[in-house]
Write an enzyme that holds these catalytic residues in place. Structure first.
Site, PDB file in Angstrom:
ATOM      1  CD1 TRP A 128      -2.945  -1.298   0.401  1.00 60.82           C
ATOM      2  CD2 TRP A 128      -1.887  -2.270   2.107  1.00 60.82           C
ATOM      3  NE1 TRP A 128      -3.615  -2.458   0.697  1.00 60.82           N
ATOM      4  CE2 TRP A 128      -2.996  -3.074   1.744  1.00 60.82           C
ATOM      5  CE3 TRP A 128      -1.088  -2.692   3.151  1.00 60.82           C
ATOM      6  CZ2 TRP A 128      -3.297  -4.280   2.394  1.00 60.82           C
ATOM      7  CZ3 TRP A 128      -1.391  -3.879   3.794  1.00 60.82           C
ATOM      8  CH2 TRP A 128      -2.478  -4.659   3.416  1.00 60.82           C
ATOM      9  CG  HIS A 140      -6.485   0.529   4.009  1.00 61.86           C
ATOM     10  ND1 HIS A 140      -6.014  -0.709   4.335  1.00 61.86           N
ATOM     11  CD2 HIS A 140      -5.922   1.385   4.926  1.00 61.86           C
ATOM     12  CE1 HIS A 140      -5.209  -0.622   5.382  1.00 61.86           C
ATOM     13  NE2 HIS A 140      -5.143   0.632   5.751  1.00 61.86           N
ATOM     14  CB  VAL A 157      -8.229 -10.100   8.706  1.00 59.00           C
ATOM     15  CG1 VAL A 157      -9.179  -8.939   8.717  1.00 59.00           C
ATOM     16  CG2 VAL A 157      -7.453 -10.169   7.401  1.00 59.00           C
TER      17      VAL A 157
HETATM   18  C1  FA5 Z   1      -7.407  -3.383   1.391  1.00 56.30           C
HETATM   19  O1  FA5 Z   1      -7.331  -2.200   1.077  1.00 56.30           O
HETATM   20  C2  FA5 Z   1      -7.841  -3.798   2.756  1.00 56.30           C
HETATM   21  N1  FA5 Z   1      -7.917  -2.660   3.611  1.00 56.30           N
HETATM   22  C3  FA5 Z   1      -9.188  -4.522   2.640  1.00 56.30           C
HETATM   23  C4  FA5 Z   1      -9.578  -5.214   3.937  1.00 56.30           C
HETATM   24  C5  FA5 Z   1     -10.472  -4.588   4.796  1.00 56.30           C
HETATM   25  C6  FA5 Z   1      -9.055  -6.464   4.234  1.00 56.30           C
HETATM   26  C7  FA5 Z   1     -10.837  -5.207   5.977  1.00 56.30           C
HETATM   27  C8  FA5 Z   1      -9.420  -7.073   5.416  1.00 56.30           C
HETATM   28  C9  FA5 Z   1     -10.306  -6.452   6.256  1.00 56.30           C
HETATM   29  P1  FA5 Z   1      -6.892  -4.274  -1.003  1.00 56.30           P
HETATM   30  O2  FA5 Z   1      -5.621  -3.514  -1.197  1.00 56.30           O
HETATM   31  O3  FA5 Z   1      -6.927  -5.625  -1.579  1.00 56.30           O
HETATM   32  O4  FA5 Z   1      -7.269  -4.426   0.522  1.00 56.30           O
HETATM   33  O5  FA5 Z   1      -8.082  -3.391  -1.602  1.00 56.30           O
HETATM   34  C10 FA5 Z   1      -9.408  -3.768  -1.430  1.00 56.30           C
HETATM   35  C11 FA5 Z   1     -10.218  -3.510  -2.678  1.00 56.30           C
HETATM   36  O6  FA5 Z   1     -10.096  -2.120  -3.040  1.00 56.30           O
HETATM   37  C12 FA5 Z   1      -9.719  -4.268  -3.899  1.00 56.30           C
HETATM   38  O7  FA5 Z   1     -10.256  -5.585  -3.938  1.00 56.30           O
HETATM   39  C13 FA5 Z   1     -10.236  -3.414  -5.024  1.00 56.30           C
HETATM   40  O8  FA5 Z   1     -11.603  -3.690  -5.267  1.00 56.30           O
HETATM   41  C14 FA5 Z   1     -10.109  -2.017  -4.448  1.00 56.30           C
HETATM   42  N2  FA5 Z   1      -8.873  -1.384  -4.909  1.00 56.30           N
HETATM   43  C15 FA5 Z   1      -7.636  -1.522  -4.401  1.00 56.30           C
HETATM   44  N3  FA5 Z   1      -6.740  -0.809  -5.080  1.00 56.30           N
HETATM   45  C16 FA5 Z   1      -7.412  -0.184  -6.067  1.00 56.30           C
HETATM   46  C17 FA5 Z   1      -7.049   0.730  -7.113  1.00 56.30           C
HETATM   47  N4  FA5 Z   1      -5.799   1.170  -7.268  1.00 56.30           N
HETATM   48  N5  FA5 Z   1      -8.008   1.167  -7.949  1.00 56.30           N
HETATM   49  C18 FA5 Z   1      -9.286   0.743  -7.787  1.00 56.30           C
HETATM   50  N6  FA5 Z   1      -9.706  -0.088  -6.815  1.00 56.30           N
HETATM   51  C19 FA5 Z   1      -8.777  -0.557  -5.960  1.00 56.30           C
END
Ligand code: FA5
Length: 339
Positions: A157, A171, A254
């Site tokens: 991230w 996030h 988690v």
């Molecule tokens: C997270 O950001 C974690 N905070 C999610 C989480 C929350 C996990 C609570 C556990 C418990 P991740 O980086 O995978 O996870 O992003 C989550 C979702 O955000 C992705 O599946 C996607 O749908 C969206 N996302 C992430 N990065 C991008 C991006 N650059 N552009 C558009 N959508 C995105």
């Protein structure tokens, strides 16, 4: 000379009388009073006249000049009057499709519409909206979520830093511990808002995008709740026949962690170009909230358990509306937005 002036008088009074419109009158006016017109030509002849004729010709010339001017002005008024009368009685009837004026009506951005539907859906289940700042501390975005400084997961991230402690949040999980501290247990909150990442942009990655965070903490909450809520969400927004799948995935905050996939709405699980032949599309990260995170929020992990997820509304809206490139949403392109 006298005869010539009378001849012009007769000829032009007749012409003025016959004129049908203002354009014809303008032509007559210029013939008489223009720079190279008849009146100027006649005046130029005056010096050549015998002196005794001048006292008679001068006043006659002036009289006829005035008479012609007045006749033109009167005829102008008469023509205008006819036009005004026509306007009072005539109607203008516009016909044909091209003339039907379209009503211009605005509407919410497609992603806002999608998010409103999401909020309605989870408000029904008792989840309240919660807000967390876009610019936040390193501690809230990472530290309290079990990602201490130097933890390799921070590389997943990357973001923009305001200074060594303040950053653009990556996030909506930055609101988790805040909400726990503010409301305690039991807790049902959702955060739908913007996040930012230092990304390589492509059809599925934006630097500025939305996330939908859901946090549910109570006694006896389990992965079964996560599965049920994911399916409830997909069926309501993507279609009744859409399945949800939880797949093991690592997130430091988690345990166990999961990727939440929806059955590909384009091929219904058979495998296609959009899902890369897999039949499933990853839409969120999720899992059981880590005991350390619960403790950071002042909650006893021996009594309470919780689930959390972070969905990507832009990616879900891509599926719902059949949009092939995520960058269209922020493009401001009216052709796309009004489609
Ligand atoms: C997270 O950001 C974690 N905070 C999610 C989480 C929350 C996990 C609570 C556990 C418990 P991740 O980086 O995978 O996870 O992003 C989550 C979702 O955000 C992705 O599946 C996607 O749908 C969206 N996302 C992430 N990065 C991008 C991006 N650059 N552009 C558009 N959508 C995105």
């Amino acid at each position: 000379m006298e005869e010539k002036i009378s001849q012009i008088q007769k000829e032009y009074l007749e012409k003025i009388g016959k004129a049908q419109n203002l354009k014809e009158l303008d032509v007559i006016f210029l013939e008489l009073f223009g720079k190279n017109g008849i009146i100027n030509a006649l005046s130029a002849e005056f010096p050549k006249l015998p002196k005794e004729e001048l006292p008679e010709i001068g006043p006659l010339f002036n009289k006829i000049k005035k008479e012609l001017e007045t006749a033109i002005e009167k005829k102008r008024e008469a023509i205008r009057e006819v036009g005004y009368k026509k306007l009072e009685t005539e109607k203008l009837v516009l016909q044909g499709d091209a003339l039907q004026l379209k009503k211009r009506q605005g509407h919410f951005h497609p992603v806002t519409q999608f998010e409103k539907e999401t909020i309605d859906l989870f408000e029904k289940l008792g989840f309240i909206q919660f807000e967390a700042p876009h610019i936040d501390t390193d501690e809230n975005n990472f530290g309290l979520l079990n990602i201490p400084e130097g933890h390799p997961a921070r590389d997943l991230w990357d973001t923009l830093y305001i200074d060594s402690k303040l950053l653009l949040r990556t996030h909506t999980s930055n609101g988790q511990v805040r909400a726990m501290r503010k409301y305690g247990v039991p807790l049902r909150i959702m955060i739908i808002d913007r996040c930012f990442r230092y990304e390589n942009l492509d059809a599925r990655h934006e630097h500025t995008f939305e996330q939908f965070e859901l946090v549910y903490i109570d006694k006896g909450v389990s992965m079964a709740n996560l599965q049920y809520l994911s399916e409830y969400f997909f069926k309501a927004l993507l279609g009744q026949d859409i399945q949800a799948r939880l797949r093991p995935k690592y997130f430091p905050f988690v345990e166990p962690g999961a990727g939440v996939d929806s059955e590909c709405i384009f091929c219904k699980g058979k495998g296609c170009k959009v899902c890369g032949g897999i039949g499933w599309l990853e839409l969120a990260g999720a899992g059981m909230i880590h005991p350390t995170v619960l403790k950071n929020g002042g909650i006893d992990p021996n009594i309470y358990s919780g689930i959390a997820w972070g969905f990507g509304p832009l990616r879900m809206a891509m599926l719902k509306y059949g949009v092939e490139d995520i960058r269209k949403f922020l493009s401001g392109d009216l052709k796309f937005l009004t489609k």
